[in-house]
Design a protein around this motif. Structure first.
Motif, PDB file in Angstrom:
ATOM      1  N   THR A   1       0.849  -1.190   0.000  1.00 45.91           N
ATOM      2  CA  THR A   1       0.000   0.000   0.000  1.00 45.91           C
ATOM      3  C   THR A   1       0.884   1.239   0.000  1.00 45.91           C
ATOM      4  OG1 THR A   1      -1.776  -1.117   1.216  1.00 45.91           O
ATOM      5  CG2 THR A   1      -1.767   1.287   1.275  1.00 45.91           C
ATOM      6  N   ILE A   2       0.598   2.181  -0.882  1.00 47.62           N
ATOM      7  CA  ILE A   2       1.324   3.449  -0.931  1.00 47.62           C
ATOM      8  C   ILE A   2       0.340   4.559  -0.603  1.00 47.62           C
ATOM      9  CG2 ILE A   2       2.691   5.024  -2.351  1.00 47.62           C
ATOM     10  CD1 ILE A   2       2.328   1.581  -3.655  1.00 47.62           C
ATOM     11  N   LEU A   3       0.669   5.364   0.405  1.00 44.62           N
ATOM     12  CA  LEU A   3      -0.170   6.475   0.832  1.00 44.62           C
ATOM     13  C   LEU A   3       0.544   7.782   0.521  1.00 44.62           C
ATOM     14  CD1 LEU A   3      -1.171   5.016   4.317  1.00 44.62           C
ATOM     15  CD2 LEU A   3      -2.630   5.122   2.288  1.00 44.62           C
ATOM     16  N   THR A   4      -0.052   8.593  -0.355  1.00 45.66           N
ATOM     17  CA  THR A   4       0.523   9.875  -0.746  1.00 45.66           C
ATOM     18  C   THR A   4      -0.517  10.975  -0.537  1.00 45.66           C
ATOM     19  OG1 THR A   4      -0.112   9.382  -3.045  1.00 45.66           O
ATOM     20  CG2 THR A   4       2.171   8.921  -2.413  1.00 45.66           C
ATOM     21  N   PRO A   5      -0.088  12.240  -0.477  1.00 47.89           N
ATOM     22  CA  PRO A   5      -1.054  13.302  -0.176  1.00 47.89           C
ATOM     23  C   PRO A   5      -2.071  13.518  -1.283  1.00 47.89           C
ATOM     24  CG  PRO A   5       1.124  14.212  -0.673  1.00 47.89           C
ATOM     25  CD  PRO A   5       1.286  12.740  -0.563  1.00 47.89           C
ATOM     26  N   SER A   6      -3.331  13.639  -0.884  1.00 48.58           N
ATOM     27  CA  SER A   6      -4.398  14.002  -1.803  1.00 48.58           C
ATOM     28  C   SER A   6      -4.868  15.417  -1.489  1.00 48.58           C
ATOM     29  CB  SER A   6      -5.557  13.016  -1.700  1.00 48.58           C
ATOM     30  OG  SER A   6      -6.653  13.440  -2.470  1.00 48.58           O
ATOM     31  N   ASP A   7      -5.155  15.671  -0.219  1.00 50.77           N
ATOM     32  CA  ASP A   7      -5.554  17.009   0.236  1.00 50.77           C
ATOM     33  C   ASP A   7      -5.142  17.134   1.694  1.00 50.77           C
ATOM     34  OD1 ASP A   7      -6.656  19.500   0.545  1.00 50.77           O
ATOM     35  OD2 ASP A   7      -8.735  18.799   0.626  1.00 50.77           O
ATOM     36  N   LEU A   8      -3.886  17.499   1.906  1.00 56.53           N
ATOM     37  CA  LEU A   8      -3.345  17.616   3.259  1.00 56.53           C
ATOM     38  C   LEU A   8      -2.983  19.059   3.566  1.00 56.53           C
ATOM     39  CD1 LEU A   8      -0.900  14.565   3.635  1.00 56.53           C
ATOM     40  CD2 LEU A   8      -3.227  14.788   4.511  1.00 56.53           C
ATOM     41  N   PRO A   9      -3.239  19.512   4.788  1.00 55.60           N
ATOM     42  CA  PRO A   9      -2.812  20.860   5.180  1.00 55.60           C
ATOM     43  C   PRO A   9      -1.289  20.901   5.343  1.00 55.60           C
ATOM     44  CG  PRO A   9      -3.686  19.689   7.071  1.00 55.60           C
ATOM     45  CD  PRO A   9      -3.916  18.802   5.881  1.00 55.60           C
ATOM     46  N   ASP A  10      -0.735  22.104   5.328  1.00 53.81           N
ATOM     47  CA  ASP A  10       0.690  22.292   5.556  1.00 53.81           C
ATOM     48  C   ASP A  10       0.966  22.136   7.049  1.00 53.81           C
ATOM     49  OD1 ASP A  10       3.244  23.431   6.089  1.00 53.81           O
ATOM     50  OD2 ASP A  10       3.155  24.481   4.171  1.00 53.81           O
ATOM     51  N   PRO A  11       1.889  21.241   7.453  1.00 56.77           N
ATOM     52  CA  PRO A  11       2.141  21.050   8.891  1.00 56.77           C
ATOM     53  C   PRO A  11       2.635  22.310   9.583  1.00 56.77           C
ATOM     54  CG  PRO A  11       3.777  19.893   7.554  1.00 56.77           C
ATOM     55  CD  PRO A  11       2.709  20.350   6.631  1.00 56.77           C
ATOM     56  N   GLU A  12       3.343  23.194   8.858  1.00 55.30           N
ATOM     57  CA  GLU A  12       3.804  24.440   9.465  1.00 55.30           C
ATOM     58  C   GLU A  12       2.626  25.349   9.783  1.00 55.30           C
ATOM     59  OE1 GLU A  12       6.752  26.329   7.110  1.00 55.30           O
ATOM     60  OE2 GLU A  12       8.221  24.698   7.325  1.00 55.30           O
ATOM     61  N   GLU A  13       1.616  25.361   8.908  1.00 55.40           N
ATOM     62  CA  GLU A  13       0.416  26.160   9.182  1.00 55.40           C
ATOM     63  C   GLU A  13      -0.348  25.607  10.371  1.00 55.40           C
ATOM     64  OE1 GLU A  13      -1.898  26.370   5.650  1.00 55.40           O
ATOM     65  OE2 GLU A  13      -0.410  27.522   4.517  1.00 55.40           O
ATOM     66  N   LEU A  14      -0.379  24.275  10.493  1.00 56.70           N
ATOM     67  CA  LEU A  14      -1.034  23.674  11.656  1.00 56.70           C
ATOM     68  C   LEU A  14      -0.348  24.088  12.943  1.00 56.70           C
ATOM     69  CD1 LEU A  14      -1.668  20.016  10.390  1.00 56.70           C
ATOM     70  CD2 LEU A  14      -3.384  21.783  10.770  1.00 56.70           C
ATOM     71  N   GLU A  15       0.985  24.129  12.905  1.00 54.89           N
ATOM     72  CA  GLU A  15       1.744  24.516  14.089  1.00 54.89           C
ATOM     73  C   GLU A  15       1.501  25.985  14.435  1.00 54.89           C
ATOM     74  OE1 GLU A  15       6.388  24.563  15.671  1.00 54.89           O
ATOM     75  OE2 GLU A  15       5.858  23.525  13.814  1.00 54.89           O
ATOM     76  N   GLU A  16       1.435  26.838  13.394  1.00 49.40           N
ATOM     77  CA  GLU A  16       1.166  28.254  13.626  1.00 49.40           C
ATOM     78  C   GLU A  16      -0.227  28.454  14.208  1.00 49.40           C
ATOM     79  OE1 GLU A  16       1.768  30.115   9.899  1.00 49.40           O
ATOM     80  OE2 GLU A  16       3.952  29.879   9.915  1.00 49.40           O
ATOM     81  N   ASP A  17      -1.220  27.703  13.698  1.00 47.65           N
ATOM     82  CA  ASP A  17      -2.583  27.800  14.226  1.00 47.65           C
ATOM     83  C   ASP A  17      -2.633  27.375  15.682  1.00 47.65           C
ATOM     84  OD1 ASP A  17      -3.425  28.656  11.761  1.00 47.65           O
ATOM     85  OD2 ASP A  17      -4.244  26.717  11.137  1.00 47.65           O
ATOM     86  N   ALA A  18      -1.900  26.308  16.025  1.00 44.46           N
ATOM     87  CA  ALA A  18      -1.883  25.819  17.402  1.00 44.46           C
ATOM     88  C   ALA A  18      -1.249  26.845  18.332  1.00 44.46           C
ATOM     89  CB  ALA A  18      -1.117  24.504  17.477  1.00 44.46           C
ATOM     90  N   GLU A  19      -0.166  27.495  17.857  1.00 41.71           N
ATOM     91  CA  GLU A  19       0.491  28.521  18.672  1.00 41.71           C
ATOM     92  C   GLU A  19      -0.421  29.730  18.862  1.00 41.71           C
ATOM     93  OE1 GLU A  19       4.091  29.316  16.629  1.00 41.71           O
ATOM     94  OE2 GLU A  19       5.114  27.499  17.334  1.00 41.71           O
ATOM     95  N   LEU A  20      -1.152  30.110  17.786  1.00 43.45           N
ATOM     96  CA  LEU A  20      -2.069  31.226  17.893  1.00 43.45           C
ATOM     97  C   LEU A  20      -3.197  30.927  18.870  1.00 43.45           C
ATOM     98  CD1 LEU A  20      -2.848  34.027  16.841  1.00 43.45           C
ATOM     99  CD2 LEU A  20      -4.146  32.898  15.014  1.00 43.45           C
ATOM    100  N   GLU A  21      -3.729  29.714  18.776  1.00 37.86           N
ATOM    101  CA  GLU A  21      -4.797  29.306  19.700  1.00 37.86           C
ATOM    102  C   GLU A  21      -4.310  29.321  21.134  1.00 37.86           C
ATOM    103  OE1 GLU A  21      -7.696  25.440  20.536  1.00 37.86           O
ATOM    104  OE2 GLU A  21      -6.628  25.620  18.625  1.00 37.86           O
TER     105      GLU A  21
END
Length: 286
Positions: free
Chosen positions: A257-277
């Motif tokens: 099985t090969i799993l590749t991105p189809s519609d994934l958020p940017d992990p850096e943006e997730l980290e920025e959102d978490a810091e903002l929250e």
């Protein structure tokens, strides 16, 4: 130690002046006076044998699976036992014949290191990465790289997951259970994901689960594909989609099985959102 073993193989290739793919492990063995011969053994899981006779060494590699890439990897694995520090002493500690189980199926430290050595020998990063840039993504890319490197589909998929700049995972499964999993460094950057462990059950919502229910899919090397939630395979709260490609591995009795991105958020943006929250979360003194 896996990273050391891979890099040691790459260091030796550069020392020998090898500058193109495919790398020929039989030629390397011959240049170092290591006799190689095929063996028609069907003994449980034995991919090859490393043999010592006085000061001479030999390699027997399994031929019951008619796959040149598998045989190349098996020879590369035995060369790992020859070239890696402490391996000859360890594998010949009680006998002059060592049975190997190549292909990342063994939990033994020396077997795992020899597998990583074989990956680095057959697919060194300084040759593999330029080919990867031209190959595209997913299963089609892995098939193209397989032909370029003279390697098996599974070994190529593992190296692909190690070297791709995309969030990627490859999973080998048998029936309803995971045999092993490799995740790219980029995929590991997503917060809250769980490692897919050996022996764990395949998620029922995955395309792989449905595929593996029909043994003929595996036996006849059929393919399937679809999209799946990131959390289906790896848990966590991150919302995103993966493209899931599956191919049966025929005589191996396994599924890749090969799993590749189809519609994934940017992990850096997730980290920025978490810091903002976190910064907006009120703090109350007692």
């Amino acid at each position: 130690m896996g990273l050391f073993a891979t890099r040691e193989a790459e260091r030796l290739l550069k020392e020998w002046g090898i500058q193109s793919l495919p790398v020929n492990p039989l030629a390397i063995a011959e240049q170092h006076n290591i006799a190689c011969q095929g063996m028609p053994s069907k003994s449980g899981g034995v991919s090859g044998m490393f043999i010592k006779s006085g000061d001479a060494y030999g390699i027997l590699y399994a031929t019951h699976i008619d796959n040149e890439g598998f045989q190349n990897f098996s020879i590369g694995h035995e060369l790992g036992h020859y070239f890696l520090p402490d391996h000859p002493e360890a594998v010949f500690s009680g006998s002059d014949i060592h049975n190997s189980r190549a292909g990342f199926v063994s939990d033994d430290e020396h077997e795992s290191e020899a597998d990583h050595f074989a990956c680095g020998l057959l697919m060194p990063n300084y040759l593999f990465d330029p080919a990867l840039e031209q190959a595209g993504d997913g299963l089609d890319a892995i098939k193209s790289l397989k032909e370029c490197c003279g390697t098996s589909l599974t070994a190529t998929a593992i190296r692909y997951a190690q070297r791709t700049p995309e969030p990627t995972a490859i999973i080998v499964s048998i029936g309803d259970k995971v045999d092993y999993c490799f995740m790219s460094d980029e995929l590991r950057e997503y917060p809250g994901l769980s490692w897919v462990k050996k022996g764990s059950y395949i998620p029922r919502n995955s395309v792989t689960y449905t595929f593996n229910k029909d043994n003929d899919n595996v036996r006849f090397a059929r393919q399937d594909a679809g999209t799946v939630d990131l959390s289906t395979w790896f848990g966590g709260d991150t919302e995103g989609k993966l493209y899931e490609e599956i191919v049966g591995l025929g005589g191996y009795g396994k599924t890749l099985t090969i799993l590749t991105p189809s519609d994934l958020p940017d992990p850096e943006e997730l980290e920025e959102d978490a810091e903002l929250e976190e910064s907006w979360t009120p703090r109350f003194k007692r």
